[in-house]
Write an enzyme that holds these catalytic residues in place. Structure first.
Site, short mmCIF file in Angstrom:
data_model
loop_
_atom_site.label_atom_id
_atom_site.label_comp_id
_atom_site.label_asym_id
_atom_site.label_seq_id
_atom_site.Cartn_x
_atom_site.Cartn_y
_atom_site.Cartn_z
CG ASP A 23 -1.73 1.16 1.47
OD1 ASP A 23 -1.60 2.14 0.71
OD2 ASP A 23 -2.53 1.13 2.42
CG ASP A 77 -7.27 10.45 -6.22
OD1 ASP A 77 -6.60 11.12 -5.41
OD2 ASP A 77 -8.03 10.95 -7.06
CB SER A 136 -3.39 4.51 -16.47
OG SER A 136 -3.55 5.90 -16.63
N GLY A 139 -5.78 0.68 -12.97
CA GLY A 139 -6.96 0.28 -12.20
C GLY A 139 -8.21 0.74 -12.91
N1 AR6 Z 1 -1.38 1.62 -2.93
C1 AR6 Z 1 -0.78 1.35 -4.12
N2 AR6 Z 1 -1.47 1.07 -5.25
C2 AR6 Z 1 -2.82 1.04 -5.16
C3 AR6 Z 1 -3.53 1.32 -3.97
C4 AR6 Z 1 -2.75 1.63 -2.82
N3 AR6 Z 1 -3.31 1.90 -1.65
N4 AR6 Z 1 -4.85 1.22 -4.24
C5 AR6 Z 1 -4.98 0.88 -5.54
N5 AR6 Z 1 -3.76 0.76 -6.10
P1 AR6 Z 1 -6.39 3.36 -9.72
P2 AR6 Z 1 -6.14 4.75 -12.30
C6 AR6 Z 1 -3.37 0.42 -7.48
O1 AR6 Z 1 -7.72 2.84 -10.06
O2 AR6 Z 1 -6.34 3.47 -13.01
C7 AR6 Z 1 -9.40 7.28 -9.14
O3 AR6 Z 1 -10.77 7.31 -8.86
C8 AR6 Z 1 -4.38 -0.33 -8.33
O4 AR6 Z 1 -4.33 -1.73 -8.03
O5 AR6 Z 1 -6.16 3.87 -8.34
O6 AR6 Z 1 -5.01 5.66 -12.71
C9 AR6 Z 1 -8.84 8.62 -9.59
O7 AR6 Z 1 -9.50 9.70 -8.93
C10 AR6 Z 1 -3.84 -0.04 -9.72
O8 AR6 Z 1 -2.82 -0.96 -10.08
O9 AR6 Z 1 -5.94 4.58 -10.70
C11 AR6 Z 1 -9.15 8.60 -11.04
O10 AR6 Z 1 -10.50 8.98 -11.29
C12 AR6 Z 1 -3.19 1.34 -9.58
O11 AR6 Z 1 -3.13 1.62 -8.18
C13 AR6 Z 1 -8.98 7.15 -11.43
O12 AR6 Z 1 -9.19 6.40 -10.23
C14 AR6 Z 1 -3.97 2.44 -10.26
O13 AR6 Z 1 -5.36 2.20 -10.05
C15 AR6 Z 1 -7.56 6.87 -11.90
O14 AR6 Z 1 -7.49 5.55 -12.38
#
Ligand code: AR6
Length: 186
Positions: free
Chosen positions: A18, A42, A129, A131
């Protein structure tokens, strides 16, 4: 177990975990253009860091109206074990014909520039990007590692360089992909 390689003056490491728990000078957030928070990493960063981060994001929004895709802004890290959060906005995957790869490269490059300007010796990146924005994970990892490696190689000998860049993978699939991709770099 950590996987790592050294590029120029910087050690690149892959860890699973995390990002809000990682002690680093700069933690990078995968934000959206509004800078007002959201889900995924985020949401986790704003929850763990507290309201100071959102206050700082609101001030930036008032000045420049959010953050375009591929660009980055920097705020306090609030209660996180970091000095700063760099908020960058990754591209939504739209099939690959919408400059997504170049926009993702820009996220890593612009985040590094801001972090280094603020004196960061250690920088932690999530898998931007991959997730909610649905970027294919292998391609995203290749772009992330290539963009960071190219950036570090282009730094002048007398320019400040981070000591450590940590790629923080939250899910097992990304961890495996990053370990393999990092292995192919060495
Ligand atoms: N620590 C590290 N990585 C994480 C954590 C954490 N606590 N939680 C999730 N991930 P995403 P995006 C990973 O969806 O695709 C938001 O709503 C996750 O497994 O967080 O860039 C923003 O406000 C994935 O591999 O971001 C935007 O609207 C990675 O972080 C949108 O999501 C990115 O997943 C951005 O989407």
């Amino acid at each position: 177990m950590e996987a790592s390689i050294t590029i120029n003056r910087t050690v690149l490491t892959v860890v699973r975990g995390d990002i809000t728990k990682i002690p680093a000078d700069v933690i990078v957030n995968a934000a959206n253009t509004s800078l007002l928070g959201g889900g995924g990493v985020d949401g986790a960063i704003h929850r763990a860091g507290g309201p100071e981060i959102l206050d700082a994001c609101r001030r930036i929004r008032a000045q420049q109206g959010g953050c375009p895709v591929g660009e980055a802004v920097i705020t306090t890290a609030g209660q996180l074990p970091a000095q700063y959060v760099v908020h960058t906005v990754g591209p939504v995957w739209n099939g690959g014909d919408d400059d997504e790869a170049e926009k993702l490269r820009d996220c890593y490059r612009n985040s590094l520039t801001l972090a280094i300007e603020h004196g960061a010796a250690s920088i932690a990146f999530p898998n931007i990007s991959t997730g909610i924005y649905s970027f294919p994970k292998l391609l995203a990892a290749e772009i992330a590692l290539d963009a960071v490696a190219e950036y570090l190689c282009e730094l002048a000998d007398d320019a400040p360089a981070p000591k450590r860049i940590i790629f923080v993978c939250y899910d097992a699939e990304n961890e495996l992909i990053y370990r393999e991709t990092l292995g192919n770099c060495s």
